[in-house]
Design an enzyme around this catalytic site. Sequence first.
Site, mmCIF file in Angstrom:
data_model
loop_
_atom_site.group_PDB
_atom_site.id
_atom_site.type_symbol
_atom_site.label_atom_id
_atom_site.label_comp_id
_atom_site.label_asym_id
_atom_site.label_seq_id
_atom_site.Cartn_x
_atom_site.Cartn_y
_atom_site.Cartn_z
ATOM 1 N N TYR A 168 68.216 60.948 -12.108
ATOM 2 C CA TYR A 168 67.479 60.018 -12.980
ATOM 3 C C TYR A 168 66.583 59.121 -12.128
ATOM 4 C CZ TYR A 168 66.661 55.555 -15.266
ATOM 5 O OH TYR A 168 66.078 54.405 -15.734
ATOM 6 N N SER A 199 62.837 51.778 -12.501
ATOM 7 C CA SER A 199 64.250 51.435 -12.415
ATOM 8 C C SER A 199 64.685 51.086 -11.002
ATOM 9 C CB SER A 199 65.093 52.626 -12.902
ATOM 10 O OG SER A 199 66.472 52.387 -12.661
ATOM 11 N N LYS A 217 62.204 58.768 -11.846
ATOM 12 C CA LYS A 217 61.416 57.533 -11.895
ATOM 13 C C LYS A 217 60.568 57.390 -10.621
ATOM 14 C CE LYS A 217 62.857 55.763 -15.832
ATOM 15 N NZ LYS A 217 61.962 55.450 -16.954
HETATM 16 C C1 WQD Z 1 77.573 48.366 -14.550
HETATM 17 C C2 WQD Z 1 78.882 48.172 -13.821
HETATM 18 C C3 WQD Z 1 80.172 50.190 -13.551
HETATM 19 C C4 WQD Z 1 81.064 50.745 -17.801
HETATM 20 C C5 WQD Z 1 72.865 51.918 -15.033
HETATM 21 C C6 WQD Z 1 71.985 53.032 -14.582
HETATM 22 C C7 WQD Z 1 70.750 52.446 -13.959
HETATM 23 C C8 WQD Z 1 70.087 51.492 -14.904
HETATM 24 C C9 WQD Z 1 71.067 50.429 -15.391
HETATM 25 C C10 WQD Z 1 68.198 52.288 -16.194
HETATM 26 C C11 WQD Z 1 79.172 49.312 -12.824
HETATM 27 C C12 WQD Z 1 80.908 49.180 -14.430
HETATM 28 C C13 WQD Z 1 80.571 50.231 -16.616
HETATM 29 C C14 WQD Z 1 82.465 50.776 -18.017
HETATM 30 C C15 WQD Z 1 82.789 49.767 -15.881
HETATM 31 N N1 WQD Z 1 69.535 52.180 -16.038
HETATM 32 N N2 WQD Z 1 81.415 49.759 -15.681
HETATM 33 N N3 WQD Z 1 83.280 50.284 -17.049
HETATM 34 O O1 WQD Z 1 75.564 51.890 -13.454
HETATM 35 O O2 WQD Z 1 74.772 49.572 -12.741
HETATM 36 O O3 WQD Z 1 73.229 51.130 -13.925
HETATM 37 O O4 WQD Z 1 72.174 51.113 -15.955
HETATM 38 O O5 WQD Z 1 67.328 52.019 -15.436
HETATM 39 O O6 WQD Z 1 69.884 53.499 -13.654
HETATM 40 O O7 WQD Z 1 72.696 53.762 -13.622
HETATM 41 O O8 WQD Z 1 75.091 50.072 -15.169
HETATM 42 O O9 WQD Z 1 76.261 49.269 -17.146
HETATM 43 O O10 WQD Z 1 76.715 51.639 -16.335
HETATM 44 O O11 WQD Z 1 77.586 49.707 -15.034
HETATM 45 O O12 WQD Z 1 83.567 49.347 -15.015
HETATM 46 O O13 WQD Z 1 82.996 51.236 -19.083
HETATM 47 O O14 WQD Z 1 79.953 48.208 -14.773
HETATM 48 O O15 WQD Z 1 81.071 50.826 -12.654
HETATM 49 O O16 WQD Z 1 79.779 48.770 -11.688
HETATM 50 P P1 WQD Z 1 74.742 50.684 -13.725
HETATM 51 P P2 WQD Z 1 76.423 50.219 -16.010
#
Ligand code: WQD
Length: 354
Positions: free
Chosen positions: A169, A145, A173
């Site tokens: 998390y 990741s 990894k």
């Molecule tokens: C993306 C953006 C949120 C939901 C996560 C894991 C990471 C990896 C990928 C596995 C961010 C914003 C989100 C919402 C929002 N997983 N958001 N409202 O956090 O970049 O990464 O998934 O490997 O380890 O942490 O992905 O989709 O949660 O968020 O504003 O209801 O969307 O703040 O900027 P993230 P995400």
Amino acid sequence: MNILVIGGAGYIGSHIVYELNDAGHKVTILDNFSTGLRENVDARAMLVEGDMQDLVLLDRLLGGNGATRSTGGTKANDGTGVAAGDIGPASAERFDSVFHFAALKAAGESMEKPEKYTSANTISTLNLLNLMVKNGIRNFVFSSSAATYGEPEYLPIDEKHPQNPINYYGYTKLAIEQAMRWYSQLKGLRYAALRYFNAAGYDVQGRIMGKEQNPANLLPIVMEVAAGTRPKMQVFGDDYPTRDGTCIRDYIHVNDLATAHVKAMEYLASEDRDLELNLATGEGYTVLEVIQEAEKVCDKPIPHDITGRRAGDPAELVATSSQALETIGWKAHHSSLRTLIESTWNVYRDDSAS
Ligand code: WQD
């Protein structure tokens, strides 16, 4: 080749199983269906229902007692599969490679329940490595990741970027990556650590239609709002130093991830060298850009409230995958924002009809 895919009924794993079968490989899935979906399992695969933390089962599978066709292992997606106890006599068909997608991935939860992530991610994978060594299986494709990098010190992130995870998390990894480096040196393991940025989208051929339950990621949440199964969503902060104030992420289509995994496995077998690769596009989209594109594709408003920032969110995470292009000849083809959203809406749209 004969491949074991652990977690092959999950969101990522199910896409890789289709790609492996399309490429002519023979696939066995091990899945406990804790989050995986039967409807997403490729019927061409052999299915063993069980948990990778069941070390007796795992040892038998890896020891050549794979679920053999002689046991009349039934077609995977009719829901019967080959129960763990039905594993036939040693098929003498050792697995050539093992893929591992069965992990917990919620960064926020990992900070509240690290012990759960230690067991499910770190310990179970280290046990898997030991059993692979015991049974003489060398090639391992591991779902790593971008979270191993932590806060970006420069952008786009390349594979030389320091790895200082900011959530547990991401640490699990990294710990597994470090163990694989040692097992490569000491036990001849050949591994590919594939660091996903933001996995998104659904099979562009529409073969995988089962939705992740209780999603935490942006795209499925946007789709639930578009489909009306979620009344509204939150945008976690619009005061970041980005073009519209919302966070930028590098979204990579699961079909692109799938081709990268197959190419990485074939590289391990032919080049006999390890891989640590970013799987990303080098492009980034803001949260509001995702919402705006979804409103166009779905032709519906996406009600959202701007709230405070979510802890642990870097303003921008974008990577370069030039290393993947140079080593395995891979680059993303399906990861345009339009395709990411259209392929996901294809799965969610029926909910809006109901
Ligand atoms: C993306 C953006 C949120 C939901 C996560 C894991 C990471 C990896 C990928 C596995 C961010 C914003 C989100 C919402 C929002 N997983 N958001 N409202 O956090 O970049 O990464 O998934 O490997 O380890 O942490 O992905 O989709 O949660 O968020 O504003 O209801 O969307 O703040 O900027 P993230 P995400």
